[in-house]
Design a protein around this motif. Structure first.
Motif, short mmCIF file in Angstrom:
data_model
loop_
_atom_site.label_atom_id
_atom_site.label_comp_id
_atom_site.label_asym_id
_atom_site.label_seq_id
_atom_site.Cartn_x
_atom_site.Cartn_y
_atom_site.Cartn_z
N ASP A 251 1.91 -38.49 36.49
CA ASP A 251 1.51 -39.35 37.61
C ASP A 251 0.25 -40.15 37.28
O ASP A 251 0.14 -41.33 37.60
CB ASP A 251 1.27 -38.51 38.87
N ALA A 252 -0.71 -39.50 36.61
CA ALA A 252 -1.96 -40.19 36.26
C ALA A 252 -1.70 -41.32 35.29
O ALA A 252 -2.25 -42.42 35.44
CB ALA A 252 -2.95 -39.20 35.66
N GLU A 253 -0.81 -41.08 34.31
CA GLU A 253 -0.54 -42.11 33.32
C GLU A 253 0.20 -43.30 33.95
O GLU A 253 -0.10 -44.46 33.67
CB GLU A 253 0.29 -41.55 32.17
N MET A 254 1.18 -43.01 34.83
CA MET A 254 1.90 -44.10 35.51
C MET A 254 0.97 -44.90 36.40
O MET A 254 1.05 -46.14 36.49
CB MET A 254 3.06 -43.52 36.32
N THR A 255 0.05 -44.22 37.05
CA THR A 255 -0.93 -44.90 37.90
C THR A 255 -1.84 -45.80 37.07
O THR A 255 -2.10 -46.95 37.43
CB THR A 255 -1.78 -43.88 38.67
N ARG A 256 -2.30 -45.27 35.94
CA ARG A 256 -3.15 -46.07 35.07
C ARG A 256 -2.44 -47.34 34.62
O ARG A 256 -3.00 -48.44 34.67
CB ARG A 256 -3.57 -45.27 33.83
N GLN A 257 -1.22 -47.20 34.16
CA GLN A 257 -0.49 -48.35 33.64
C GLN A 257 -0.26 -49.41 34.73
O GLN A 257 -0.46 -50.60 34.51
CB GLN A 257 0.84 -47.91 33.04
N ALA A 258 0.13 -48.95 35.92
CA ALA A 258 0.41 -49.90 37.01
C ALA A 258 -0.87 -50.61 37.45
O ALA A 258 -0.88 -51.83 37.69
CB ALA A 258 1.04 -49.16 38.19
N ALA B 225 -2.20 -42.47 44.93
CA ALA B 225 -1.86 -41.49 43.88
C ALA B 225 -2.30 -40.08 44.23
O ALA B 225 -1.77 -39.12 43.67
CB ALA B 225 -2.47 -41.92 42.55
N GLY B 226 -3.31 -39.93 45.07
CA GLY B 226 -3.74 -38.59 45.47
C GLY B 226 -4.93 -38.08 44.69
O GLY B 226 -5.30 -38.63 43.64
N PRO B 227 -5.54 -36.99 45.17
CA PRO B 227 -6.78 -36.47 44.58
C PRO B 227 -6.64 -35.98 43.14
O PRO B 227 -7.59 -36.06 42.37
CB PRO B 227 -7.18 -35.34 45.53
N LYS B 228 -5.49 -35.43 42.77
CA LYS B 228 -5.34 -34.93 41.40
C LYS B 228 -5.44 -36.06 40.38
O LYS B 228 -6.06 -35.90 39.32
CB LYS B 228 -4.01 -34.20 41.25
N VAL B 229 -4.84 -37.19 40.70
CA VAL B 229 -4.90 -38.33 39.81
C VAL B 229 -6.33 -38.89 39.76
O VAL B 229 -6.84 -39.29 38.71
CB VAL B 229 -3.90 -39.42 40.24
N LEU B 230 -7.00 -38.88 40.91
CA LEU B 230 -8.35 -39.41 40.98
C LEU B 230 -9.38 -38.53 40.27
O LEU B 230 -10.52 -38.95 40.10
CB LEU B 230 -8.77 -39.60 42.44
N ASP B 231 -8.99 -37.37 39.84
CA ASP B 231 -9.90 -36.53 39.06
C ASP B 231 -10.11 -37.12 37.67
O ASP B 231 -11.09 -36.81 36.99
CB ASP B 231 -9.34 -35.11 38.94
N ASP B 232 -9.20 -38.00 37.25
CA ASP B 232 -9.29 -38.66 35.95
C ASP B 232 -10.38 -39.73 36.01
O ASP B 232 -10.30 -40.68 36.81
CB ASP B 232 -7.92 -39.29 35.63
N TRP B 233 -11.41 -39.65 35.15
CA TRP B 233 -12.52 -40.60 35.21
C TRP B 233 -12.06 -42.03 34.98
O TRP B 233 -12.59 -42.98 35.58
CB TRP B 233 -13.59 -40.25 34.16
N TYR B 234 -11.03 -42.20 34.12
CA TYR B 234 -10.58 -43.55 33.81
C TYR B 234 -9.84 -44.17 34.99
O TYR B 234 -9.98 -45.37 35.27
CB TYR B 234 -9.69 -43.54 32.57
#
Length: 353
Positions: free
Chosen positions: A44-51, A88-97
């Motif tokens: 989910d984090a990677e898909m969010t980053r790319q989009a 994306a939710g809090p888990k994805v937002l834990d990613d600094w990037y």
């Protein structure tokens, strides 16, 4: 970048997404296919980053196009990037990037307070690499400028300069930091900052970055009492950018907003003094007088530079009156000078007897 506050205009987004296609890889953040297969959160984090990156890149492309053609409208790519990440939710937002992208989306969407808070969270995250800290600090400084937090802005640029190796980015940071000093009323440090910025420019960067820096240096010099050098500095700015395109672009803003009148007054005064055309000079004097009056009408009583503006208005009104009088007075004929050939060729009038 302009100061006072903001008399000086600023550039948006130092170094933002210049190489966005490789950002995640550079940060060592791109997960492998196996890692994404093992973890839904990683996927989910990677898909969010790319989009989000795609939307921000589209936004930057539109901004570049709108600079070349001001009629073009900048679409809502930045708000869409923010919406993608927020959902994306809090888990994805834990990613600094991911948070870095969110802060940039807020920044480009002119949500200055929200952008500043997210950038601050990126900077306090120990996982953020230094190269991204420099960018985050530079963009955070612009958010602070928009929020009228000059002390925080100056400190953010100081920290960014300690990390930033590239000359063009350093030159922009130095000029923007000088803007903050100008807003605070410290013209000496502002002038030193502008000059340091100009010294850092390469011949490649100068056509883009020198015009606005020379403009701001000119304003700072005038506010320090040196009108002649101020006009010379604005003249140098126009040697790069004759039509003031750079300082009129949407990448530049004035803090406070009424500072635009100070810049306009000096720019018109330069034309009024140095144009070879009498009618052009008369029009420029008139516009300069209006701009000074607008500045004084909009500035608060405690404005740092209102006393200078009042003195400049008095001087300009005196110059304008003297020049207008000369322009309206026919040049007298000097009886000691020989007549022109045209006059000599005229027949001598005959007297009546």
């Amino acid at each position: 970048m302009t100061l006072a506050r903001r008399a000086l205009p600023r550039w948006f987004g130092v170094g933002a997404l210049a190489c966005a296609a490789t950002l995640s890889t550079t940060a060592g953040a791109t997960p492998s296919r196996w890692a994404m297969a093992r973890s839904q959160a990683t996927f989910d984090a990677e898909m969010t980053r790319q989009a989000a990156e795609e939307e921000l890149l589209a936004h930057r492309a539109q901004r570049r196009s709108s600079f070349e053609d001001p009629i073009l409208r900048v679409d809502s790519h930045a708000p869409r990037a923010a919406e993608i990440i927020e959902k994306a939710g809090p888990k994805v937002l834990d990613d600094w990037y991911v948070r870095m992208l969110l802060a940039r989306a807020y920044h480009e969407g002119e949500r200055w307070l929200e952008a500043s808070k997210v950038f601050e969270s990126v900077l306090t995250d120990g996982r953020t690499p230094d190269v991204f800290r420099a960018d985050a600090l530079a963009e955070l400084a612009i958010d602070y400028a928009r929020l009228n937090r000059q002390d925080d802005e100056i400190e953010a640029y100081e920290l960014a300069l300690a990390l930033e190796p590239h000359t063009s980015s350093r030159a922009t940071m130095l000029a923007n930091q000088a803007e903050a000093f100008m807003v605070k009323g410290d013209t000496s440090r502002a002038i030193a900052g502008y000059r340091a910025s100009l010294e850092a420019l390469t011949s490649y960067d100068a056509p883009v970055l020198a015009p606005t820096t020379y403009w701001s240096l000119g304003v700072a010099l005038d506010r320090s009492g040196d009108l002649e050098d101020a006009l010379d500095s604005i003249s140098r700015a126009r040697s790069y950018d004759p039509h003031d395109v750079r300082i009129g672009a949407d990448t530049w803003f004035f803090v406070p907003a009424y500072d635009e009148n100070y810049y306009e007054a000096l720019g018109e005064w330069l034309v009024a003094r140095r144009s070879p055309d009498t009618e052009v000079r008369l029009g420029a004097y008139e516009r300069a007088e209006i701009a000074w009056k607008q500045y004084l009408g909009r500035a608060p009583d405690d404005d740092h530079y209102a006393p200078v503006a009042r003195a400049r208005l008095r001087l300009l009104e005196k110059e304008f009156a003297e020049f207008a009088k000369r322009a309206r007075t026919p040049t007298p004929i000097d009886p000691r000078r020989p007549a022109s050939n045209a006059l000599k060729s005229l027949p001598t009038p005959k007297r009546r007897p």
